[in-house]
Design a protein around this motif. Structure first.
Motif, PDB file in Angstrom:
ATOM      1  N   ARG A  34       0.797  -1.219   0.000  1.00 36.55           N
ATOM      2  CA  ARG A  34       0.000   0.000   0.000  1.00 36.55           C
ATOM      3  C   ARG A  34       0.830   1.269   0.000  1.00 36.55           C
ATOM      4  O   ARG A  34       0.267   2.359  -0.141  1.00 36.55           O
ATOM      5  N   MET A  82      -3.665  10.440   4.740  1.00 34.32           N
ATOM      6  CA  MET A  82      -3.926  10.312   3.302  1.00 34.32           C
ATOM      7  C   MET A  82      -3.180   9.118   2.731  1.00 34.32           C
ATOM      8  O   MET A  82      -2.653   9.164   1.631  1.00 34.32           O
ATOM      9  N   LYS A  83      -3.096   8.051   3.490  1.00 33.49           N
ATOM     10  CA  LYS A  83      -2.398   6.842   3.012  1.00 33.49           C
ATOM     11  C   LYS A  83      -3.425   5.735   2.822  1.00 33.49           C
ATOM     12  O   LYS A  83      -4.357   5.593   3.624  1.00 33.49           O
ATOM     13  N   PRO A  84      -3.249   4.940   1.787  1.00 33.71           N
ATOM     14  CA  PRO A  84      -4.179   3.829   1.586  1.00 33.71           C
ATOM     15  C   PRO A  84      -4.182   2.868   2.774  1.00 33.71           C
ATOM     16  O   PRO A  84      -3.142   2.672   3.412  1.00 33.71           O
ATOM     17  N   GLY A 142      -5.227   3.367 -11.882  1.00 35.54           N
ATOM     18  CA  GLY A 142      -5.106   3.852 -10.511  1.00 35.54           C
ATOM     19  C   GLY A 142      -5.426   5.324 -10.323  1.00 35.54           C
ATOM     20  O   GLY A 142      -5.406   5.814  -9.194  1.00 35.54           O
ATOM     21  N   GLN A 143      -5.749   6.024 -11.386  1.00 37.56           N
ATOM     22  CA  GLN A 143      -5.941   7.471 -11.267  1.00 37.56           C
ATOM     23  C   GLN A 143      -7.266   7.815 -10.574  1.00 37.56           C
ATOM     24  O   GLN A 143      -7.447   8.944 -10.100  1.00 37.56           O
ATOM     25  N   ALA A 189      -6.650   6.479  -0.869  1.00 33.85           N
ATOM     26  CA  ALA A 189      -5.957   7.481  -0.051  1.00 33.85           C
ATOM     27  C   ALA A 189      -6.938   8.235   0.834  1.00 33.85           C
ATOM     28  O   ALA A 189      -6.632   8.582   1.979  1.00 33.85           O
ATOM     29  N   GLU A 218      -1.810  14.448  -1.938  1.00 31.92           N
ATOM     30  CA  GLU A 218      -1.849  12.994  -1.784  1.00 31.92           C
ATOM     31  C   GLU A 218      -3.103  12.358  -2.352  1.00 31.92           C
ATOM     32  O   GLU A 218      -3.493  11.270  -1.927  1.00 31.92           O
ATOM     33  N   HIS A 219      -3.758  13.029  -3.265  1.00 35.38           N
ATOM     34  CA  HIS A 219      -4.832  12.343  -3.991  1.00 35.38           C
ATOM     35  C   HIS A 219      -4.892  12.760  -5.449  1.00 35.38           C
ATOM     36  O   HIS A 219      -5.922  12.685  -6.093  1.00 35.38           O
ATOM     37  N   GLY A 220      -3.774  13.150  -5.975  1.00 43.60           N
ATOM     38  CA  GLY A 220      -3.652  13.252  -7.423  1.00 43.60           C
ATOM     39  C   GLY A 220      -4.089  14.529  -8.071  1.00 43.60           C
ATOM     40  O   GLY A 220      -4.276  14.563  -9.287  1.00 43.60           O
ATOM     41  N   CYS A 249       2.062   9.876  -6.163  1.00 37.04           N
ATOM     42  CA  CYS A 249       1.140   9.563  -5.061  1.00 37.04           C
ATOM     43  C   CYS A 249       0.007   8.669  -5.547  1.00 37.04           C
ATOM     44  O   CYS A 249      -0.774   8.174  -4.732  1.00 37.04           O
ATOM     45  N   LEU A 250      -0.098   8.465  -6.855  1.00 35.94           N
ATOM     46  CA  LEU A 250      -1.144   7.604  -7.402  1.00 35.94           C
ATOM     47  C   LEU A 250      -0.565   6.313  -7.958  1.00 35.94           C
ATOM     48  O   LEU A 250      -1.221   5.606  -8.721  1.00 35.94           O
ATOM     49  N   ILE A 298      -6.754   4.885  -6.649  1.00 36.01           N
ATOM     50  CA  ILE A 298      -5.815   5.195  -5.582  1.00 36.01           C
ATOM     51  C   ILE A 298      -6.222   6.439  -4.791  1.00 36.01           C
ATOM     52  O   ILE A 298      -6.088   6.452  -3.559  1.00 36.01           O
ATOM     53  N   PRO A 299      -6.776   7.471  -5.428  1.00 38.77           N
ATOM     54  CA  PRO A 299      -7.342   8.546  -4.592  1.00 38.77           C
ATOM     55  C   PRO A 299      -8.443   8.041  -3.663  1.00 38.77           C
ATOM     56  O   PRO A 299      -8.528   8.477  -2.514  1.00 38.77           O
ATOM     57  N   ASP A 309       5.831   8.032  -1.305  1.00 40.03           N
ATOM     58  CA  ASP A 309       6.318   7.767   0.048  1.00 40.03           C
ATOM     59  C   ASP A 309       7.565   6.892   0.017  1.00 40.03           C
ATOM     60  O   ASP A 309       8.472   7.062   0.839  1.00 40.03           O
TER      61      ASP A 309
END
Lengths: 173, 300
Positions: free
Chosen positions: A26, B1-3, B34-35, B42, A47-49, A66-67, B38-39, A31
Motif C-alpha cells: 500500500r 492520506m495513506k491507503p 489507478g488514477q 488514499a 496525496e490524492h492526485g 502519489c497515485l 488510488i485517490p 512515500d
C-alpha cells in the motif's frame, strides 16, 4: 535487508541507479522515494492526485507518484528532481531557467513542475504559451501566479534548442 | 492520506487475473491505471481486502484503428490511444475527448478500460461509447460476453459488471462519409471534472447536404452519460441550419437530470447542456461540411 511483516523488497532504477527498499504494497511510490530512498525532492501536496507536486517521470513519462504503488514501479526507470542536475552540480537548463525567471517562490511545487517541463520539452521543443499552460494544468502553484513559470518554460525551451538542437531523451534514462 | 492495508496480487495474464477475481470475488478490487482508485484508497473511501493489479497483464494493452473501428485493449493508456496516427483527423471527438481527461500525467497512466469500468457520470469515454456504437468485452469465471454500451452503464459509478468480471476490450465505430465531430466541456479550469459536456457527431448526406445522421451525448448532467435521442431525431433529414440545430439542442432537457452541487445548480447544468449541445452540433456540422473540398459552411 530484512523486511517487516507485510513489507516486500522493491528494486527499481532511480535517476539511473539501481535502488532497493522495502515497503508494504500500500505504500505509494511517492512515500517510497521519500521515506525509503531518502529522495525528499518529490513533494506531497494533496496525496490524492490533484496538485502535481509529486510528479516524477516513469520510463520518461510524467506520473503522479502519489497515485502509484511502489510495488508497481518495480523494474521501471524513475526520474526525480534529484537527477536533473549533473554530478558536478551543474544545473539542468530547466533549473537554470526557473532560477533566472523567478519561476518559484517557496519552491514546494517546483520539483513537480520541473519534471513536467522536462517531459513537455522532450515532446515539444518549441511550445506556445497556450501549449505550456495546458500542459502544466496539472501542476498547481500557490505562490507565483504562474506568469514566471510560463516565462521559465520559454526560457528553458530556448536554452535547450540552442544547446542541443538534436537532443533526444538525454540522461534521464 | 495513506491507503489502508490490502493484500496485493499482480497477475501477468488475463487467465491469471480471471482466476484471481474468481478466488476473491467481492473481496477483490481490480487496479487499472489507478488514477481514480488510488485517490479513493488514499481518502479511505474504500478498503478492499485484495488489490488485483492489471498493469502486468500485457495482453490487455493495445490500441488500433481497423478501418472504421477503433479497437482498444482495456489496459491501453489514454495517452496511447490519443497518439494513434490519424486519430484526430478520423474522429475529432475521440481526440478532443481524451484531451479533456484530466491532465498529462493522468493520461499517461489512466486506462480506457478503467474509465469505462469506473463509470464516472462526468467521464468522457462512456459518452463516446454511447454515441459511437460502443461495445465492451467482459471476461470472468463464467466466460466472456459482449455488452453494448447502452446496456452497460447503470448509474453513478455503477455498471453491469459483476465483482468477478474484467473489462478486456472496448470498440467504437468511427462515422464515415461526410462526417464531423467534436467534444466540448464546461469546467472552471482546464482538466477539472466537467460541470457539463457534450459530444456530437454529424454525417451529411452526400446527395443533398441534409443531415443524414446526428449523434449527441451528454456528460455530467445525469447519473450516467446519456444520448439525446430527441435531438438526434429532430436533426435527421433536416437542412443543417443554425435554427435547426438550436431547436434540436433545446430538446436535450428531456434526457437529463442534473444535480445541484458546489460547481453549479441543476438549472445551470441544464442551460450548459443546451448551449454545449448547440455549439458541439454546430462545430460537428461545420467539420462535416468541410470534409469535402469546396463545401460551404453552415447555412442559415
Amino acid at each position: 535487508m530484512q523486511a517487516l511483516p507485510g513489507e516486500e523488497k522493491i528494486t527499481l532504477r532511480v535517476n539511473g541507479v539501481e535502488r532497493t527498499g522495502r515497503a508494504e504494497p500500500r505504500m505509494t511510490l511517492a512515500d517510497f522515494l521519500r521515506d525509503r530512498l531518502d529522495l525528499t525532492g518529490t513533494h506531497l501536496g494533496c496525496e490524492h492526485g490533484v496538485c502535481g507536486a509529486c510528479t516524477v517521470l516513469l520510463d520518461g513519462r510524467s506520473v503522479r507518484s502519489c497515485l502509484m504503488l511502489a510495488v508497481q514501479a518495480r523494474g521501471h526507470d524513475i526520474a526525480t528532481v534529484e537527477g536533473l542536475a549533473a554530478a558536478d552540480g551543474t544545473l539542468h537548463p530547466v533549473q537554470e531557467a526557473f532560477s533566472e525567471e523567478h519561476g518559484l517562490q517557496c519552491g514546494f511545487c517546483t520539483p513537480g513542475f520541473l519534471m513536467s517541463v522536462v517531459e513537455l520539452l522532450e515532446e515539444d521543443p518549441d511550445p506556445s504559451d497556450d501549449d505550456i499552460r495546458i500542459w502544466l494544468s496539472g501542476n498547481l502553484c500557490r505562490c507565483t501566479g504562474y506568469h514566471n513559470i510560463v516565462a521559465a518554460v520559454r526560457n528553458a525551451a530556448s536554452r535547450m534548442r540552442t544547446q542541443c538542437p538534436d537532443a533526444g531523451r538525454g540522461d534521464l534514462g | 492520506m495513506k491507503p489502508p492495508p490490502f493484500d496485493y496480487r499482480a497477475p501477468e495474464t488475463l487467465a491469471e487475473a480471471v482466476a484471481l477475481v474468481a478466488e476473491f470475488g467481492e473481496d477483490g478490487k481490480l487496479l487499472a491505471g489507478g488514477q481514480s482508485l488510488i485517490p479513493v484508497l488514499a481518502l479511505r473511501l474504500a478498503s478492499p481486502r485484495v488489490l488485483i493489479d492489471l498493469n502486468g497483464v500485457a495482453e490487455l494493452e493495445y490500441e488500433r484503428l481497423e478501418g472504421d473501428r477503433l479497437v482498444i485493449g482495456a489496459m491501453s493508456r489514454q495517452r496511447s490511444v490519443r497518439k494513434l496516427p490519424g486519430l484526430a483527423r478520423r474522429c475529432a471527438a475521440i481526440a478532443e475527448g481524451i484531451d479533456l481527461i484530466g491532465h498529462v500525467a493522468i493520461r499517461n497512466r489512466g486506462t480506457v478500460g478503467g474509465s469505462v469500468a469506473h463509470a464516472d457520470p462526468a467521464a468522457e469515454w462512456p459518452a463516446l461509447l454511447l454515441v459511437l456504437d460502443g461495445e465492451i468485452d467482459v471476461a470472468g469465471p463464467r466466460g466472456t460476453r459482449t455488452v453494448a454500451a447502452p446496456a452497460f452503464f447503470e448509474s453513478f459509478f455503477t455498471t453491469v459488471l459483476a465483482p468477478d468480471e474484467i473489462v478486456t476490450e472496448v470498440r467504437v465505430t468511427i462515422p464515415g462519409g461526410r462526417s464531423g465531430s467534436t467534444f466540448l466541456e464546461l469546467a472552471r479550469r482546464h482538466g477539472d471534472f466537467a460541470i457539463a459536456g457534450a459530444v456530437a457527431a454529424v454525417t451529411l448526406s452526400e446527395r443533398d447536404g441534409t443531415i443524414a445522421d446526428a449523434r449527441v451525448g451528454l456528460i455530467g448532467v445525469a447519473p450516467t452519460a446519456v444520448r439525446a435521442t430527441s435531438t438526434e431525431e429532430a436533426l435527421r433529414g433536416a437542412r443543417p441550419t443554425g435554427a435547426a440545430i438550436a431547436d434540436a439542442a433545446a430538446l436535450v432537457g428531456g434526457h437529463i437530470d442534473p444535480a445541484s452541487d458546489i460547481h453549479g445548480s441543476a438549472d445551470y447544468r441544464r442551460q450548459a447542456a443546451r448551449v454545449l449541445t448547440r455549439r458541439a452540433l454546430t462545430r460537428a456540422t461545420e467539420r462535416a461540411a468541410g470534409s469535402l473540398e469546396g463545401s460551404a459552411g453552415l447555412a442559415g
